[in-house]
Design an enzyme around this catalytic site. Sequence first.
Site, short mmCIF file in Angstrom:
data_model
loop_
_atom_site.label_atom_id
_atom_site.label_comp_id
_atom_site.label_asym_id
_atom_site.label_seq_id
_atom_site.Cartn_x
_atom_site.Cartn_y
_atom_site.Cartn_z
N HIS A 123 28.39 19.18 -1.19
CA HIS A 123 28.66 19.95 -2.61
C HIS A 123 29.71 21.14 -2.55
O HIS A 123 29.72 21.78 -1.48
CB HIS A 123 27.70 19.90 -3.49
CG HIS A 123 26.48 20.97 -2.94
ND1 HIS A 123 26.73 22.25 -3.23
CD2 HIS A 123 25.50 20.74 -2.18
CE1 HIS A 123 25.74 22.88 -2.73
NE2 HIS A 123 25.02 22.18 -2.21
N CYS B 12 21.80 20.38 2.37
CA CYS B 12 22.83 20.06 1.78
C CYS B 12 24.07 20.33 2.60
O CYS B 12 23.86 21.39 3.41
CB CYS B 12 23.15 20.17 0.69
SG CYS B 12 21.99 19.46 -0.74
#
Length: 170
Positions: free
Chosen positions: A130, A146
């Site tokens: 992301h 992440c």
Amino acid sequence: MPADVAEAAQKRKRIPLPPMGPSLRSTVTFATVEKPGTIVIRKDERLLYYVAGDGQAVRYKISVGREGFSWIGVAKVGAKQEWPHWRPPSEMRTRQPDLPEFVPAGPYNPLGARALYLFMNGRDTLFRIHGTNDPGGVGFDGTSGCFRLTNTDVIDLYERVSLGSKVIVQ
């Protein structure tokens, strides 16, 4: 539309968007047997490679999971979202009780401009590739697992990647 509603809408329009951040990507020579469209993440190098084919890849500088939150494996892009909403996992909220239960979609969301949702065996891993609204938030070990790019770069990657694309985390 009542005057107070119109005035509130005008004020929202004037709020500046968060910085998109610089592009930290480049096209590089990349020897691999993987098919074009594959993503290879080398977490120790803090680099993500999008395999372009013909011995080339687009290389992106990223942040990766901090100690204890790093993982390796093979996943697939199971979903893609523009300006995604964010619901911190309960484990994350236990570690950081000040986190909200939910952050709505939009430019001030911690997942940034785009998110690629990583799935294994047909199930959401809760790990994402992301963006970030913090241009200085790329290039270190500091996430909860992440992989974070600048918003500028995640928009570029998002446009290249297809649902079902293979993601190899080394």
